[in-house]
Enzyme design. Sequence first.
Site, PDB file in Angstrom:
ATOM      1  CG  ASP A  56      61.288  52.784  38.321  1.00 17.88           C
ATOM      2  OD1 ASP A  56      60.776  51.645  38.457  1.00 17.88           O
ATOM      3  OD2 ASP A  56      62.234  53.012  37.530  1.00 17.88           O
ATOM      4  CB  SER A  57      56.129  50.138  39.771  1.00 18.53           C
ATOM      5  OG  SER A  57      56.316  50.062  41.166  1.00 18.53           O
ATOM      6  CG  ASP A  95      63.323  51.147  41.435  1.00 19.61           C
ATOM      7  OD1 ASP A  95      64.288  50.350  41.418  1.00 19.61           O
ATOM      8  OD2 ASP A  95      62.182  50.843  41.037  1.00 19.61           O
ATOM      9  CE  LYS A 124      64.076  47.393  41.805  1.00 18.15           C
ATOM     10  NZ  LYS A 124      63.887  47.845  40.410  1.00 18.15           N
ATOM     11  CD  GLU A 126      64.846  49.323  35.308  1.00 16.36           C
ATOM     12  OE1 GLU A 126      64.959  49.485  34.070  1.00 16.36           O
ATOM     13  OE2 GLU A 126      63.784  49.501  35.926  1.00 16.36           O
ATOM     14  CD  GLU A 193      60.045  43.689  35.835  1.00 19.39           C
ATOM     15  OE1 GLU A 193      60.852  44.447  36.406  1.00 19.39           O
ATOM     16  OE2 GLU A 193      58.927  44.050  35.435  1.00 19.39           O
TER      17      GLU A 193
HETATM   18  O1  KIV Z   1      59.531  49.552  40.199  1.00 17.67           O
HETATM   19  C1  KIV Z   1      59.186  48.456  40.636  1.00 17.67           C
HETATM   20  O2  KIV Z   1      58.148  48.301  41.281  1.00 17.67           O
HETATM   21  C2  KIV Z   1      60.045  47.317  40.381  1.00 17.67           C
HETATM   22  C3  KIV Z   1      59.452  45.974  40.632  1.00 17.67           C
HETATM   23  C4  KIV Z   1      58.614  45.617  39.478  1.00 17.67           C
HETATM   24  C5  KIV Z   1      60.465  44.969  40.923  1.00 17.67           C
HETATM   25  O3  KIV Z   1      61.147  47.456  39.948  1.00 17.67           O
END
Ligand code: KIV
Length: 275
Positions: A56-57, A95, A124, A126, A193
Amino acid sequence: MYTQLQLRDSSRPPVNVATLGKMKANGEKISCLTAYDASYAALIDEAGIDVVLVGDSLGMVIQGHDTTVPVTLDHIIYHSRAVAKGLFRPFQMADMPFMTYTSREQALQNAVRLMQEGGAKMVKLEGGAGQAEIVEFLARHDIPVCAHLGLRPQSVHKTGGFRVQGREEAAAERMRNDARLLQDAGADVVLLECIPPQLGEIITQELHVPVIGIGAGPHTDGQILVLYDILDITPGRKPRFVRNFMTGHDSPLAALQSFDRAVRDRSYPAAEHNF
Ligand code: KIV
């Protein structure tokens, strides 16, 4: 039918959860990068990277937001589907965006969309101990899960910004417990992280599942970075742990190959990348 079985014997068998577990057991480093489109995904594959995260970056590096909070499930599905077109060997993770896993049922429904529509092979999410119930529910339904601990970008409005986590003893202890709890709940991979390298080392030793780090020191089983950061595309000041892999290389592919080599030969991260 069963193309995966035939591919297993090819010279470049696709990476899966078992491959990652074996790499940890053998002490082989796991190289990981984010990707958001098919063209870069294909280059990343060619460079030999093991894991690709549709992170989600993308809210920050593609959409230009200050945080990852505005990213929706449909955004991740769109980019994940594109990435899946470019990949053959790497293991694709996607994500779960902000507020898409607030209940077990919502999490399952959204994880299924990431896998069925987005082509992801692992999701993934959080969070610490509070997410154990969600992780356990997903794992019970055979959804591969990566649990993301340490700096959690989806929570920056609550935690007060992008800061190193786990510096104090109590916070470090809590993170160690959370990591064990999430592993026991069924997480297949843990991502750490922005934490001190000593804490990254301890958690990596304490878990039997692979641990991937970003700004978590040299001792994690694998390293992940944001693609646009290592290609020096992201504007502005970069986090301490970022290295510009374009330096000394004349193509994105050469830079990606250099990242892959540096992770495997342990020259990245170096002391200057640690907190
Ligand atoms: O969203 C993302 O790119 C991430 C990385 C920073 C691990 O979660």
